[in-house]
Scaffold this motif. Structure first.
Motif, PDB file in Angstrom:
ATOM      1  N   MET A   1      72.628  72.506  88.303  1.00 35.10           N
ATOM      2  CA  MET A   1      71.409  73.049  88.888  1.00 35.10           C
ATOM      3  C   MET A   1      70.263  73.009  87.885  1.00 35.10           C
ATOM      4  SD  MET A   1      72.489  73.920  91.907  1.00 35.10           S
ATOM      5  CE  MET A   1      73.964  74.492  92.785  1.00 35.10           C
ATOM      6  N   GLY A   2      69.163  72.396  88.283  1.00 31.30           N
ATOM      7  CA  GLY A   2      67.990  72.323  87.439  1.00 31.30           C
ATOM      8  C   GLY A   2      66.771  72.880  88.149  1.00 31.30           C
ATOM      9  N   PHE A   3      65.871  73.475  87.369  1.00 31.83           N
ATOM     10  CA  PHE A   3      64.664  74.087  87.912  1.00 31.83           C
ATOM     11  C   PHE A   3      63.529  73.843  86.915  1.00 31.83           C
ATOM     12  CE2 PHE A   3      68.484  76.411  88.964  1.00 31.83           C
ATOM     13  CZ  PHE A   3      68.424  76.530  90.346  1.00 31.83           C
ATOM     14  N   ALA A   4      62.422  73.293  87.385  1.00 31.68           N
ATOM     15  CA  ALA A   4      61.335  72.922  86.474  1.00 31.68           C
ATOM     16  C   ALA A   4      60.000  73.005  87.200  1.00 31.68           C
ATOM     17  CB  ALA A   4      61.559  71.507  85.944  1.00 31.68           C
ATOM     18  N   TYR A   5      58.931  73.069  86.409  1.00 33.11           N
ATOM     19  CA  TYR A   5      57.593  72.972  86.999  1.00 33.11           C
ATOM     20  C   TYR A   5      56.632  72.306  86.025  1.00 33.11           C
ATOM     21  CZ  TYR A   5      56.313  77.207  84.304  1.00 33.11           C
ATOM     22  OH  TYR A   5      56.088  78.114  83.301  1.00 33.11           O
ATOM     23  N   TRP A   6      55.563  71.772  86.592  1.00 35.41           N
ATOM     24  CA  TRP A   6      54.466  71.178  85.849  1.00 35.41           C
ATOM     25  C   TRP A   6      53.211  71.940  86.258  1.00 35.41           C
ATOM     26  CZ3 TRP A   6      58.414  68.681  88.226  1.00 35.41           C
ATOM     27  CH2 TRP A   6      59.106  67.659  87.537  1.00 35.41           C
ATOM     28  N   ASP A   7      52.643  72.724  85.370  1.00 39.35           N
ATOM     29  CA  ASP A   7      51.472  73.542  85.706  1.00 39.35           C
ATOM     30  C   ASP A   7      50.212  72.823  85.270  1.00 39.35           C
ATOM     31  OD1 ASP A   7      49.568  75.470  86.170  1.00 39.35           O
ATOM     32  OD2 ASP A   7      50.794  77.116  85.408  1.00 39.35           O
ATOM     33  N   LYS A   8      49.452  72.324  86.228  1.00 37.47           N
ATOM     34  CA  LYS A   8      48.239  71.583  85.916  1.00 37.47           C
ATOM     35  C   LYS A   8      47.007  72.490  85.837  1.00 37.47           C
ATOM     36  CE  LYS A   8      47.878  67.327  87.563  1.00 37.47           C
ATOM     37  NZ  LYS A   8      48.253  66.428  86.446  1.00 37.47           N
ATOM     38  N   THR A   9      47.223  73.794  86.020  1.00 38.74           N
ATOM     39  CA  THR A   9      46.110  74.734  85.924  1.00 38.74           C
ATOM     40  C   THR A   9      45.971  75.301  84.518  1.00 38.74           C
ATOM     41  OG1 THR A   9      47.433  76.689  86.517  1.00 38.74           O
ATOM     42  CG2 THR A   9      46.479  75.420  88.317  1.00 38.74           C
TER      43      THR A   9
END
Length: 302
Positions: A293-301
């Motif tokens: 299980m993987g969980f990620a994000y890319w925050d462009k703000t």
């Protein structure tokens, strides 16, 4: 112009919907040879599996919070289809759904549940979906499109499960993009990344004037977990290593592990380094079967 607030990616394996004490009862689905890692018996105890389940729940809560923080007008969700709406008679690499609304199912059916009892209806941002189709064709891609689902429960579980976790109130319009990751010949990693790059440019240049979030569904390695592969892939996301992501071999991106291609599409959209929320190789038996299980994000703000 439209604004991409951020992107995120998460697994959708059935263990996320299953109490940890029932993980060993889920089907194996794969055959020998098995090569479980040394010490795996320590990771299939009830206590260890329960802790992994808690970690997944915490990661999902983080993604829900991040999405609420962004408060997008539309969510573009990139997922695979497993013989639900894409069939042997027509298996395009990329398909965009265009109608004004659509159902999606959890397709959780391990103990007699019916997928048609697990449907949620979502509004579709058909205006943006049409823009994506038109501009992708101008950009050198020719995605398929659909105005109807042929699966009685609507969109498949890659869409229904992720939306249920991160959008429990089903109150934001979506644009579903189906990627054929499962059934060779499937698009290569480079093509998926370039598709994502094109999507990102089109969204940013769109006159729709909307705030957008983009979400990838699926992965990581499963049903036989490959922690080395996952570690290398997540490192590439954290460092925005385009060369690695584009060079991933189709020989390893097979079966459930092929859903990494959905993450690669979204990495192409984001174009920046990612934040890994958590990674938990959730084994469910001594053969090394389970779902990483993987969980990620890319925050462009930021």
């Amino acid at each position: 112009m439209a604004d991409i607030l951020g992107c995120m990616a998460m697994s959708h394996g059935p263990q996320l919907l299953t109490p940890s004490e029932k993980w060993p009862d889920l089907p194996t689905r794969v055959t020998a040879p098995f090569n479980p890692k040394p010490g795996i018996e320590l990771e299939i105890t009830p206590e260890f599996m329960a802790e992994n389940s808690k970690r997944c729940d915490a990661a999902l809560a983080t993604l829900r919070h991040k999405l609420a923080e962004w408060s997008p007008d539309t969510i573009i969700i990139v997922g695979d289809d497993q013989n639900e709406n894409l069939k042997r008679d027509n298996m395009p690499p990329f398909t965009i759904f265009l109608s004004d609304e659509v159902d999606a199912t959890l397709r959780y059916r391990y103990w007699g549940e019916k997928e048609t009892d697990q449907m949620t209806r979502y509004q579709v941002d058909s205006s943006l979906a049409n823009v994506l189709i038109e501009e992708l064709m101008t950009s050198g891609f020719d995605p398929s499109w659909s105005r109807e689902t042929r699966y009685p429960a609507g969109l498949g579980h890659a869409f229904g499960r992720v939306l249920k976790f991160i959008l429990p109130n089903s109150d934001i319009p979506i644009v579903p993009i189906m990627v054929n990751t499962y059934y060779p010949p499937a698009p290569k990693a480079r093509r998926c990344f370039e598709f994502g790059e094109a999507l990102g440019k089109i969204i940013s240049n769109s006159s729709e004037g909307k705030n957008i979030a983009v979400v990838a569904s699926g992965g990581l390695s499963h049903t036989k977990i490959d922690e080395k592969l996952d570690e290398e892939f997540l490192t590439a996301l954290k460092t925005n290593n385009r060369d690695y992501l584009c060079s991933m071999s189709s020989e390893i991106l097979v079966s459930g592990t092929s859903e990494i291609l959905n993450w690669i599409v979204v990495a192409g959209v984001a174009g920046i380094k990612s934040t890994i929320v958590d990674y938990a190789p959730c084994y469910r038996n001594a053969d090394g079967v389970g779902c990483a299980m993987g969980f990620a994000y890319w925050d462009k703000t930021s």
